[in-house]
Design an enzyme around this catalytic site. Structure first.
Site, short mmCIF file in Angstrom:
data_model
loop_
_atom_site.label_atom_id
_atom_site.label_comp_id
_atom_site.label_asym_id
_atom_site.label_seq_id
_atom_site.Cartn_x
_atom_site.Cartn_y
_atom_site.Cartn_z
N LYS A 28 0.83 -1.21 0.00
CA LYS A 28 0.00 0.00 0.00
C LYS A 28 0.86 1.25 0.00
O LYS A 28 2.05 1.21 0.31
CB LYS A 28 -0.94 0.00 1.20
N GLY B 113 -8.79 5.31 1.80
CA GLY B 113 -9.82 4.80 0.90
C GLY B 113 -9.41 3.59 0.09
O GLY B 113 -10.05 3.26 -0.90
N LYS C 128 -14.95 0.64 2.52
CA LYS C 128 -16.05 0.23 3.39
C LYS C 128 -17.41 0.47 2.74
O LYS C 128 -17.61 1.46 2.03
CB LYS C 128 -15.97 1.01 4.70
N GLU D 241 -7.55 2.54 13.53
CA GLU D 241 -8.01 1.40 12.74
C GLU D 241 -7.08 0.20 12.94
O GLU D 241 -5.86 0.36 12.98
CB GLU D 241 -8.09 1.77 11.27
N ASN E 240 -7.02 7.63 11.50
CA ASN E 240 -7.70 8.68 10.74
C ASN E 240 -7.89 9.89 11.64
O ASN E 240 -8.59 9.82 12.65
CB ASN E 240 -9.06 8.18 10.24
N ARG F 97 -9.64 12.54 11.72
CA ARG F 97 -10.84 13.26 11.29
C ARG F 97 -12.08 12.51 11.74
O ARG F 97 -11.99 11.41 12.27
CB ARG F 97 -10.86 13.38 9.76
N VAL G 113 -16.85 8.61 8.06
CA VAL G 113 -18.14 8.47 7.40
C VAL G 113 -19.11 7.69 8.30
O VAL G 113 -20.29 8.02 8.39
CB VAL G 113 -17.98 7.74 6.05
#
Length: 443
Positions: free
Chosen positions: A158, A164, A237, A275, A291, A293, A296
């Site tokens: 990655k 995302g 997700k 996470e 994250n 922030r 969602v």
């Protein structure tokens, strides 16, 4: 407390933030592109300012235009929502330098956790479990082969920045590693500006579980429970639930404690998420990323805790004390409703001919559109988040089935048929699923 907030975002998250801002008696200011002029968030804000064409680079991602709108409207604070500028340390610093309150963690925390390798190393030093992996960026295919042999196949490949699931891939041997490395390098160069890659040991039967943390103004870090985000397509997700049906109370306690240590390690303030990847068989976990922030899927935590996370963000940013005595109650599930093909998951923009949201006990819909709006190809195709809450997971599933079946949506292709299919799938119904579930459903 500042008296006004500019929301540097669009769609459903802009509407959701406006709702809390208004409830607190504050003035809301929206910014919008030409493509979004008819969307509900523009009408619902106390003031709405056009900032340019549909292309995000010329509107929502134009720092000068957003800051100019903030100055012209005289707001006291800026809330970035998620996406766009939400994890941009330079923008956060520019907001602060303008004398405006930044609703989020410090630019330093954003920078430190935005680079996955730096974050991984920092978490390891803080005593948070991490997977075997690279401690420095990998920029050459040959170095990736050497690293993979040391780590042991399979490996996750990655980019060191971004989120995302962009550029993410799994390699089971040297041949597939070459393909995954090339794919990740292209994505890294395109979205991160540098072709830096991270390799980590891949957990074959993993659950993706994240912990919601809250860094208070006085330095205290709280963990508000976990969310299971294992229902994914292309590493992105689709459905989230809380609490996770796949972890034991003992593992939950260890994960929450580790998340608190993670927040403390960076002096975290505000709302954030730690996470993790969970080995479902071994009932163990490793750190994935942080994250910095609002997420969602934050509504599922709000439904089981009763905490308005946006209000918490605003109060923490204002330096106010928060006294929280949280006892999670019941079970919540969120379904992301996308304008996309429900089989192949390709975006499917179009005009909404019919839009009637489900109602009923335990049902919450955070939507960005109404009937007659057009879902354009310029932004993420997320139209709404359908959330349900019940006293038990079984009750939440029953309410979800009814809500999905009664969500009347015509016009663009959408994934409600997939949500209905998922709700009858034995693995999901049992709670014994992992991140490979959607791939198995479509194989």
């Amino acid at each position: 407390m500042f008296d006004s907030v500019l929301i540097a975002n669009r769609g459903e998250i802009a509407r959701r933030i406006i709702r809390t801002v208004r409830g607190m008696g504050l003035r809301s200011v929206a910014v919008y592109s030409e493509a979004d002029a008819d969307l509900p968030f523009v009408r619902e804000a106390d003031q709405a300012i056009p900032i340019g064409p549909a292309n995000p680079a010329q509107s929502y991602l134009d720092q000068d235009k957003v800051l100019e709108a903030a100055r012209d409207s005289g707001v006291g604070a800026i809330h970035p929502g998620y996406g766009f500028f939400s994890e941009n340390a330079d923008f956060a610093q520019a907001v602060i330098d303008d004398g405006i309150v930044w609703i989020g963690p410090s630019p330093d925390a954003i920078r430190r956790m935005g680079d996955k390798i730096n974050a991984r190393n920092l978490m390891e030093a803080a005593g948070v479990p991490v997977a075997a992996g690279t401690r420095e960026p990998v920029t050459e295919p040959g170095a990736a082969v050497v690293a993979a042999e040391r780590i042991g196949y399979p490996v996750m490949v990655k980019t060191t920045g971004g989120g995302g699931g962009i550029g993410m891939g799994v390699a089971h041997d040297e041949e597939s590693l070459a393909k995954a490395f090339e794919q990740a390098s292209r994505a890294a160069a395109r979205f991160g500006g540098t072709p830096a890659i991270l390799l980590e040991r891949y957990i074959e039967r993993a659950r993706h579980v994240e912990v919601q943390i809250l860094g208070l103004a006085d330095g205290t870090v709280l963990a508000l429970g976990e969310r299971d985000c294992s229902v994914q397509r292309r590493h992105q997700k689709v459905v989230e639930e809380s609490p996770s049906p796949g972890i034991t109370p003992e593992l939950r306690a260890r994960m929450l404690a580790a998340a608190v240590r993670a927040g403390e390690a960076v002096g975290y303030r505000g709302v954030g998420t730690v996470e993790c990847l969970v080995d479902a068989d071994a009932q163990d976990f490793v750190f994935l990323e942080m994250n910095t922030r609002l997420q969602v899927e934050h509504p599922v935590t709000e439904l089981v805790t009763g905490v308005d996370l946006v209000e918490a963000q605003l109060r923490i940013a204002a330096g106010a004390d928060l006294v929280l005595d949280v006892t999670p109650s019941g079970h919540a599930i969120e379904f992301r409703v996308y304008a996309e093909d429900p089989k192949r998951f390709f975006p499917g923009p179009g005009k909404i001919a019919l839009w009637k949201e489900p109602t009923g006990e335990g049902v919450r819909v955070d939507s960005g559109y109404v009937e007659g709006n057009t879902v354009t190809p310029f932004y993420d195709p997320l139209m709404a988040k359908l959330c349900v809450h019940g006293a038990t997971r079984a009750e939440a599933l029953d309410r979800a089935r009814t809500a999905v079946a009664t969500f009347a949506l015509e016009g663009p292709k959408n994934n409600l048929p997939f949500c209905a299919e998922l709700l009858e799938h034995p693995e999901f119904v049992s709670g014994d699923y992992d991140t490979g579930l959607v791939s198995r459903m479509r194989s």
